[in-house]
Design an enzyme around this catalytic site. Sequence first.
Site, PDB file in Angstrom:
ATOM      1  N   HIS A 170      -3.626   1.295   8.193  1.00  0.00           N
ATOM      2  CA  HIS A 170      -2.282   1.887   8.128  1.00  0.00           C
ATOM      3  C   HIS A 170      -2.255   3.032   7.099  1.00  0.00           C
ATOM      4  O   HIS A 170      -1.774   4.133   7.396  1.00  0.00           O
ATOM      5  CB  HIS A 170      -1.263   0.798   7.752  1.00  0.00           C
ATOM      6  CG  HIS A 170       0.143   1.261   7.595  1.00  0.00           C
ATOM      7  ND1 HIS A 170       1.175   0.801   8.395  1.00  0.00           N
ATOM      8  CD2 HIS A 170       0.717   2.128   6.717  1.00  0.00           C
ATOM      9  CE1 HIS A 170       2.313   1.390   8.022  1.00  0.00           C
ATOM     10  NE2 HIS A 170       2.058   2.198   6.999  1.00  0.00           N
ATOM     11  N   GLU A 171      -2.821   2.776   5.916  1.00  0.00           N
ATOM     12  CA  GLU A 171      -2.757   3.780   4.840  1.00  0.00           C
ATOM     13  C   GLU A 171      -3.673   4.973   5.125  1.00  0.00           C
ATOM     14  O   GLU A 171      -3.313   6.121   4.835  1.00  0.00           O
ATOM     15  CB  GLU A 171      -3.112   3.144   3.492  1.00  0.00           C
ATOM     16  CG  GLU A 171      -2.174   2.026   3.046  1.00  0.00           C
ATOM     17  CD  GLU A 171      -0.705   2.401   3.043  1.00  0.00           C
ATOM     18  OE1 GLU A 171      -0.384   3.598   2.878  1.00  0.00           O
ATOM     19  OE2 GLU A 171       0.135   1.502   3.235  1.00  0.00           O
TER      20      GLU A 171
ATOM     21  N   CYS B 115       6.849   0.119   7.012  1.00  0.00           N
ATOM     22  CA  CYS B 115       6.334   1.268   6.272  1.00  0.00           C
ATOM     23  C   CYS B 115       7.434   1.766   5.343  1.00  0.00           C
ATOM     24  O   CYS B 115       8.582   1.897   5.767  1.00  0.00           O
ATOM     25  CB  CYS B 115       5.913   2.371   7.238  1.00  0.00           C
ATOM     26  SG  CYS B 115       5.287   3.842   6.413  1.00  0.00           S
ATOM     27  N   LEU B 116       7.072   2.054   4.096  1.00  0.00           N
ATOM     28  CA  LEU B 116       8.078   2.478   3.115  1.00  0.00           C
ATOM     29  C   LEU B 116       8.712   3.827   3.488  1.00  0.00           C
ATOM     30  O   LEU B 116       9.796   4.139   3.025  1.00  0.00           O
ATOM     31  CB  LEU B 116       7.460   2.553   1.716  1.00  0.00           C
ATOM     32  CG  LEU B 116       6.924   1.215   1.171  1.00  0.00           C
ATOM     33  CD1 LEU B 116       6.277   1.409  -0.193  1.00  0.00           C
ATOM     34  CD2 LEU B 116       8.022   0.163   1.108  1.00  0.00           C
TER      35      LEU B 116
ATOM     36  N   GLY C  57       0.834  -1.195   0.000  1.00  0.00           N
ATOM     37  CA  GLY C  57       0.000   0.000   0.000  1.00  0.00           C
ATOM     38  C   GLY C  57       0.867   1.242   0.000  1.00  0.00           C
ATOM     39  O   GLY C  57       2.006   1.201   0.480  1.00  0.00           O
TER      40      GLY C  57
ATOM     41  N   HIS D 212      -2.070   7.496   7.296  1.00  0.00           N
ATOM     42  CA  HIS D 212      -1.133   8.395   6.601  1.00  0.00           C
ATOM     43  C   HIS D 212      -1.835   9.664   6.104  1.00  0.00           C
ATOM     44  O   HIS D 212      -1.294  10.761   6.174  1.00  0.00           O
ATOM     45  CB  HIS D 212      -0.508   7.696   5.385  1.00  0.00           C
ATOM     46  CG  HIS D 212       0.696   6.861   5.711  1.00  0.00           C
ATOM     47  ND1 HIS D 212       1.799   7.358   6.360  1.00  0.00           N
ATOM     48  CD2 HIS D 212       0.982   5.562   5.431  1.00  0.00           C
ATOM     49  CE1 HIS D 212       2.710   6.387   6.479  1.00  0.00           C
ATOM     50  NE2 HIS D 212       2.239   5.290   5.937  1.00  0.00           N
TER      51      HIS D 212
ATOM     52  N   GLN E 100       2.784   9.950   1.324  1.00  0.00           N
ATOM     53  CA  GLN E 100       4.129   9.348   1.257  1.00  0.00           C
ATOM     54  C   GLN E 100       4.875   9.722  -0.015  1.00  0.00           C
ATOM     55  O   GLN E 100       6.081   9.492  -0.104  1.00  0.00           O
ATOM     56  CB  GLN E 100       4.030   7.820   1.338  1.00  0.00           C
ATOM     57  CG  GLN E 100       3.567   7.310   2.688  1.00  0.00           C
ATOM     58  CD  GLN E 100       3.515   5.805   2.685  1.00  0.00           C
ATOM     59  OE1 GLN E 100       2.519   5.218   2.275  1.00  0.00           O
ATOM     60  NE2 GLN E 100       4.588   5.168   3.121  1.00  0.00           N
TER      61      GLN E 100
END
Length: 192
Positions: free
Chosen positions: A133-134, A91-92, A43, A137, A48
């Site tokens: 999670h997304e 997480c990226l 995701g 963000h 991000q």
Amino acid sequence: MRIVKYPHPMLSYESKPLRIIDQTIRDIVAEMFELMYASNGVGLAANQVDLPYQLIVVNTSGQREKKEHEYVFINPVLLKLKGVEEGEEGCLSYPGLRLIVPRAREVKFQAVNLNGELNTYFWKGFEARIIQHETDHLFGRSFYERATASIGDMELALAQMKDEYAQRVSSGEEPTPEQFAENVKKWESERS
Ligand code: ZN
């Protein structure tokens, strides 16, 4: 397009709903999928990639060739959360950091897709974890704020990321707070 890393200010910025879905947004979505696959993610939120839009791309399989698992969620709203389950997340925007995060086990949510249609989804387990999670963000929240444990020293990892980020700001690779504010104003005036 690039994935911004902690503590880039966009990661703590509360994005506005996206009002216009046009070719630019479709191009952004395609680029976000590319970046997500290249980084082995499942995701990626617009925050991000330094865009203040309520926009998420997901592939629950993490595999580029499995297009049936691809989703684009615009202006998502979590309607109902059920149960709690702890699980490991990465997480990226926080490379190398693995944390234990409690999340609802089941989620009912609504989101608009790229065709402008509002859909309702019921996701469980790993998939429910991804959407929570997304969506966090988009509202300027990151997983470490909810973590109950970490694999390795979280405080040390965050402190190192802060140091590296500060160096990139001084070398001009990352925006100063003033430049960041300018960028946000420009992007928001275009589409939200
Ligand atoms: Zn993340």
